[in-house]
Design a protein around this motif. Sequence first.
Motif, short mmCIF file in Angstrom:
data_model
loop_
_atom_site.label_atom_id
_atom_site.label_comp_id
_atom_site.label_asym_id
_atom_site.label_seq_id
_atom_site.Cartn_x
_atom_site.Cartn_y
_atom_site.Cartn_z
N PRO A 5 1.72 -3.74 -4.99
CA PRO A 5 2.37 -4.86 -5.69
C PRO A 5 1.64 -6.16 -5.42
O PRO A 5 0.86 -6.26 -4.45
CB PRO A 5 3.76 -4.87 -5.08
CG PRO A 5 3.57 -4.36 -3.69
CD PRO A 5 2.48 -3.31 -3.80
N PRO A 6 1.85 -7.18 -6.23
CA PRO A 6 1.24 -8.49 -5.97
C PRO A 6 1.64 -8.99 -4.58
O PRO A 6 2.78 -8.84 -4.15
CB PRO A 6 1.82 -9.38 -7.07
CG PRO A 6 2.19 -8.44 -8.17
CD PRO A 6 2.64 -7.18 -7.49
N GLY A 7 0.68 -9.56 -3.87
CA GLY A 7 0.96 -10.14 -2.56
C GLY A 7 1.06 -9.13 -1.44
O GLY A 7 1.47 -9.49 -0.33
N TRP A 8 0.63 -7.90 -1.68
CA TRP A 8 0.79 -6.86 -0.66
C TRP A 8 0.05 -7.17 0.64
O TRP A 8 0.45 -6.73 1.73
CB TRP A 8 0.33 -5.50 -1.19
CG TRP A 8 -1.16 -5.40 -1.44
CD1 TRP A 8 -1.81 -5.71 -2.59
CD2 TRP A 8 -2.15 -4.97 -0.51
NE1 TRP A 8 -3.16 -5.51 -2.44
CE2 TRP A 8 -3.40 -5.04 -1.17
CE3 TRP A 8 -2.12 -4.50 0.81
CZ2 TRP A 8 -4.60 -4.70 -0.56
CZ3 TRP A 8 -3.31 -4.16 1.43
CH2 TRP A 8 -4.54 -4.26 0.75
N ALA A 9 -1.04 -7.97 0.56
CA ALA A 9 -1.84 -8.26 1.75
C ALA A 9 -1.65 -9.67 2.27
O ALA A 9 -2.26 -10.03 3.28
CB ALA A 9 -3.32 -8.02 1.45
#
Length: 305
Positions: free
Chosen positions: A236-240
């Motif tokens: 998903p967006p922002g996973w890291a």
Amino acid sequence: MTTRQLEIDRVSKRYGHTVALDDITFEVHAGEIFGLVGSNGAGKTTAMRIVLGVLEADAGSVRWDGQALNLDTRRRIGYMPEERGLYPRMRCGEQLAYLARLHGLTAAEARKASDAWTERLGIASRRNDDVIKLSLGNQQRVQLGAALVHEPDILVLDEPFSGLDPVAVDVMSAVLRERADAGVPVMFSSHQLDLVERLCDRVGIVRQGRMAAAGTVDELRAGGRDELVVRAPGAPPGWASSLPGVTVLGSSGDATRLALDPSADDQVVLRAALATGPVHEFAHVRPSLTDLFRHLVAALDGETA
């Protein structure tokens, strides 16, 4: 014992309250290509003009082979300015021969050198054309010929690749490499950082009149952040974004580009990516010179903000 190199030693130049160069120091070794990169107004052209003696430094010195440059030494420099400095209504071959004569070649030597360089630069068929009738790219080739026609001991070129098509870029790159291989120190400035990275033995990054960093591209990379490209289609967006020591540089499709601080653990990143599903790519990448330049300038701007 002196070493055969061009040295710019703690050179400063001001125009009123404007600082053009601030204690800048670097050297260009015989047989190497040295690229000067920096934003507009960083001081690259000023440094070149001081080497040529067109401008006088307020402080510092310029040396060749351990000795201060004088008029005779500077006559052995081949210079290519960013602004075209050719006689527009003079024939190309005639112009190169004329410039060679100004550097001390005999009439026969000058004609021979003119013919050789127009041939080498791919403009022999335009030898009898006025410069004004040539395309901008071919005018640039003539301008390079003007810098080379007297077989200089030092080459200084300001934005030599500006306006050139890919074929002309290849021709000019090959010529500069040939000159360096013949023992000539070659210094040029350019905003085309991919070209600088490919062609130069060493690079100097100039910022606000100072040498912010200098070395081979690999040496400059060694001082930068480690980077990873991770392709995880299910992430998903922002996973890291919350991983310690990790900065998300950007995403394209299912690929995420990450910068890792020295304290960061890439295995933590890998486990976080696997937790989102399959991982199709997990690769350390070498930052480009463009990335290094942006990161260094941003870091320095942050320090002075």
